[in-house]
Design a protein around this motif. Structure first.
Motif, PDB file in Angstrom:
ATOM      1  N   PRO A   1     -56.880  18.234 148.776  1.00 55.31           N
ATOM      2  CA  PRO A   1     -55.596  17.596 148.437  1.00 55.31           C
ATOM      3  C   PRO A   1     -55.604  16.949 147.051  1.00 55.31           C
ATOM      4  N   LEU A   2     -56.764  16.465 146.598  1.00 54.70           N
ATOM      5  CA  LEU A   2     -56.840  15.903 145.250  1.00 54.70           C
ATOM      6  C   LEU A   2     -56.532  16.971 144.204  1.00 54.70           C
ATOM      7  N   LEU A   3     -57.116  18.148 144.370  1.00 56.60           N
ATOM      8  CA  LEU A   3     -56.853  19.260 143.447  1.00 56.60           C
ATOM      9  C   LEU A   3     -55.379  19.657 143.475  1.00 56.60           C
ATOM     10  N   MET A   4     -54.809  19.714 144.675  1.00 54.12           N
ATOM     11  CA  MET A   4     -53.407  20.116 144.799  1.00 54.12           C
ATOM     12  C   MET A   4     -52.483  19.110 144.122  1.00 54.12           C
ATOM     13  N   VAL A   5     -52.695  17.830 144.386  1.00 58.66           N
ATOM     14  CA  VAL A   5     -51.807  16.824 143.796  1.00 58.66           C
ATOM     15  C   VAL A   5     -52.033  16.743 142.285  1.00 58.66           C
ATOM     16  N   ASP A   6     -53.257  16.933 141.848  1.00 55.73           N
ATOM     17  CA  ASP A   6     -53.557  16.978 140.411  1.00 55.73           C
ATOM     18  C   ASP A   6     -52.761  18.106 139.760  1.00 55.73           C
ATOM     19  N   LEU A   7     -52.796  19.272 140.350  1.00 53.96           N
ATOM     20  CA  LEU A   7     -52.073  20.428 139.821  1.00 53.96           C
ATOM     21  C   LEU A   7     -50.562  20.176 139.821  1.00 53.96           C
ATOM     22  N   LEU A   8     -50.033  19.661 140.915  1.00 52.39           N
ATOM     23  CA  LEU A   8     -48.587  19.438 141.019  1.00 52.39           C
ATOM     24  C   LEU A   8     -48.092  18.361 140.059  1.00 52.39           C
TER      25      LEU A   8
ATOM     26  N   CYS B   1     -41.333  18.246 132.936  1.00 52.30           N
ATOM     27  CA  CYS B   1     -40.240  17.263 132.904  1.00 52.30           C
ATOM     28  C   CYS B   1     -40.345  16.232 131.777  1.00 52.30           C
ATOM     29  N   PHE B   2     -41.545  15.766 131.470  1.00 51.39           N
ATOM     30  CA  PHE B   2     -41.669  14.715 130.463  1.00 51.39           C
ATOM     31  C   PHE B   2     -41.064  15.107 129.113  1.00 51.39           C
ATOM     32  N   PRO B   3     -41.259  16.330 128.631  1.00 54.54           N
ATOM     33  CA  PRO B   3     -40.608  16.691 127.368  1.00 54.54           C
ATOM     34  C   PRO B   3     -39.079  16.586 127.439  1.00 54.54           C
ATOM     35  N   ILE B   4     -38.516  16.906 128.574  1.00 52.91           N
ATOM     36  CA  ILE B   4     -37.063  16.805 128.752  1.00 52.91           C
ATOM     37  C   ILE B   4     -36.622  15.347 128.672  1.00 52.91           C
ATOM     38  N   TYR B   5     -37.419  14.440 129.262  1.00 51.47           N
ATOM     39  CA  TYR B   5     -37.083  13.015 129.272  1.00 51.47           C
ATOM     40  C   TYR B   5     -37.451  12.314 127.969  1.00 51.47           C
ATOM     41  N   GLY B   6     -38.239  13.000 127.133  1.00 54.04           N
ATOM     42  CA  GLY B   6     -38.686  12.372 125.890  1.00 54.04           C
ATOM     43  C   GLY B   6     -39.870  11.449 126.101  1.00 54.04           C
ATOM     44  N   ILE B   7     -40.637  11.695 127.164  1.00 52.22           N
ATOM     45  CA  ILE B   7     -41.819  10.882 127.478  1.00 52.22           C
ATOM     46  C   ILE B   7     -43.056  11.653 127.037  1.00 52.22           C
ATOM     47  N   HIS B   8     -43.976  10.974 126.369  1.00 50.17           N
ATOM     48  CA  HIS B   8     -45.241  11.610 126.000  1.00 50.17           C
ATOM     49  C   HIS B   8     -46.067  11.855 127.255  1.00 50.17           C
ATOM     50  N   THR B   9     -46.704  13.025 127.292  1.00 54.84           N
ATOM     51  CA  THR B   9     -47.505  13.357 128.468  1.00 54.84           C
ATOM     52  C   THR B   9     -48.777  12.517 128.499  1.00 54.84           C
ATOM     53  N   VAL B  10     -49.276  12.327 129.705  1.00 55.82           N
ATOM     54  CA  VAL B  10     -50.504  11.571 129.935  1.00 55.82           C
ATOM     55  C   VAL B  10     -51.681  12.523 129.728  1.00 55.82           C
ATOM     56  N   LYS B  11     -52.678  12.099 129.000  1.00 51.04           N
ATOM     57  CA  LYS B  11     -53.860  12.929 128.763  1.00 51.04           C
ATOM     58  C   LYS B  11     -54.829  12.766 129.935  1.00 51.04           C
TER      59      LYS B  11
ATOM     60  N   ILE C   1     -59.822  11.177 133.715  1.00 51.98           N
ATOM     61  CA  ILE C   1     -60.825  11.922 134.482  1.00 51.98           C
ATOM     62  C   ILE C   1     -62.012  12.171 133.561  1.00 51.98           C
ATOM     63  N   VAL C   2     -63.056  11.389 133.746  1.00 53.07           N
ATOM     64  CA  VAL C   2     -64.219  11.425 132.851  1.00 53.07           C
ATOM     65  C   VAL C   2     -65.461  11.799 133.660  1.00 53.07           C
ATOM     66  N   PHE C   3     -66.126  12.844 133.225  1.00 60.35           N
ATOM     67  CA  PHE C   3     -67.363  13.273 133.864  1.00 60.35           C
ATOM     68  C   PHE C   3     -68.520  12.997 132.914  1.00 60.35           C
TER      69      PHE C   3
ATOM     70  N   GLY D   1     -60.458   9.317 138.980  1.00 57.16           N
ATOM     71  CA  GLY D   1     -59.774   9.707 137.753  1.00 57.16           C
ATOM     72  C   GLY D   1     -58.408  10.312 138.029  1.00 57.16           C
ATOM     73  N   VAL D   2     -58.325  11.178 139.042  1.00 55.03           N
ATOM     74  CA  VAL D   2     -57.039  11.788 139.398  1.00 55.03           C
ATOM     75  C   VAL D   2     -56.050  10.715 139.835  1.00 55.03           C
ATOM     76  N   VAL D   3     -56.514   9.779 140.653  1.00 57.85           N
ATOM     77  CA  VAL D   3     -55.620   8.711 141.118  1.00 57.85           C
ATOM     78  C   VAL D   3     -55.117   7.875 139.937  1.00 57.85           C
ATOM     79  N   ALA D   4     -55.991   7.556 138.992  1.00 55.13           N
ATOM     80  CA  ALA D   4     -55.582   6.782 137.814  1.00 55.13           C
ATOM     81  C   ALA D   4     -54.605   7.584 136.946  1.00 55.13           C
ATOM     82  N   TYR D   5     -54.885   8.868 136.799  1.00 58.50           N
ATOM     83  CA  TYR D   5     -54.018   9.762 136.030  1.00 58.50           C
ATOM     84  C   TYR D   5     -52.630   9.837 136.661  1.00 58.50           C
ATOM     85  N   ILE D   6     -52.587  10.064 137.956  1.00 57.73           N
ATOM     86  CA  ILE D   6     -51.318  10.145 138.676  1.00 57.73           C
ATOM     87  C   ILE D   6     -50.573   8.820 138.580  1.00 57.73           C
TER      88      ILE D   6
END
Length: 194
Positions: free
Chosen positions: A79-86, A94-104, A109-111, A135-140
């Motif tokens: 489920p972590l992989l799935m939610v990360d992908l989604l 969507c972010f480009p449409i809203y004018g929001i910079h994407t999250v890196k 997610i640091v290994f 990392g995924v949770v923080a990213y999301i």
């Protein structure tokens, strides 16, 4: 500047002091960071290898219940992989449409812990799993925080535990004064962020 903004500024300053302090701690331990690469002094590398607990010795020292629950824990990667992908798909479309910079993702997610020479293969696997999961949770969380700032920057009436950093600057619950203009101001502020 409001009292809340002053407190947030003090928190940021303290966080920066903490980062500096932690960076100094890394020098005491004997490693340096160049870009994404971490290098240890030779003597530290040798000490790490000396302190490594072999995989078999480690495995026989593990509580049996930990081994039984391991498949349950590691199945959560699906489920972590799935939610990360989604969530990635959502923000990149969507972010480009809203004018929001994407999250890196790489900022969240640091290994790197799996490279420590004092960890055996099981411990390294645990570190990879935890680094990815947290990392995924923080990213999301950051993707959703930016979304909330764009669509609904209003605080809750009830206390909420574990709010994101942006939340404290949101509009107070029930404060309707210039609501739509303030939402637009939040959106403009979000568009200017890097």
């Amino acid at each position: 500047m409001s009292r809340t903004e002053e407190l947030l500024q003090q928190i940021r300053q303290l966080e920066e002091k903490l980062r500096v302090e932690l960076n100094q701690r890394s020098q005491v331990i004997g490693f340096k960071i160049k870009g994404k690469k971490v290098t240890f002094e030779r003597s530290i590398k040798l000490e790490h290898k000396r302190r490594k607990l072999g995989a078999w010795r480690w495995l026989f020292g593990v509580r049996p219940l930990n081994l039984i629950t391991a498949p349950i824990i590691y199945t959560m990667v699906i489920p972590l992989l799935m939610v990360d992908l989604l969530v990635s798909f959502y923000q990149y479309t969507c972010f480009p449409i809203y004018g929001i910079h994407t999250v890196k993702r790489g900022d969240y997610i640091v290994f790197d812990r799996h490279r420590l020479n004092f960890l055996n293969m099981f411990e390294r696997l645990h570190c990879l799993y935890c680094a990815y999961g947290n990392g995924v949770v923080a990213y999301i969380r950051e993707v959703l925080a930016r979304t909330e700032q764009y669509f609904c920057p209003i605080k809750h009436a009830h206390k909420v535990l574990g709010t994101h950093d942006r939340y404290y600057q949101f509009i107070e619950y029930g404060d309707a004064n210039d609501y739509h203009q303030r939402v637009e101001n939040y959106r403009e502020k979000l568009a200017k962020e890097e």
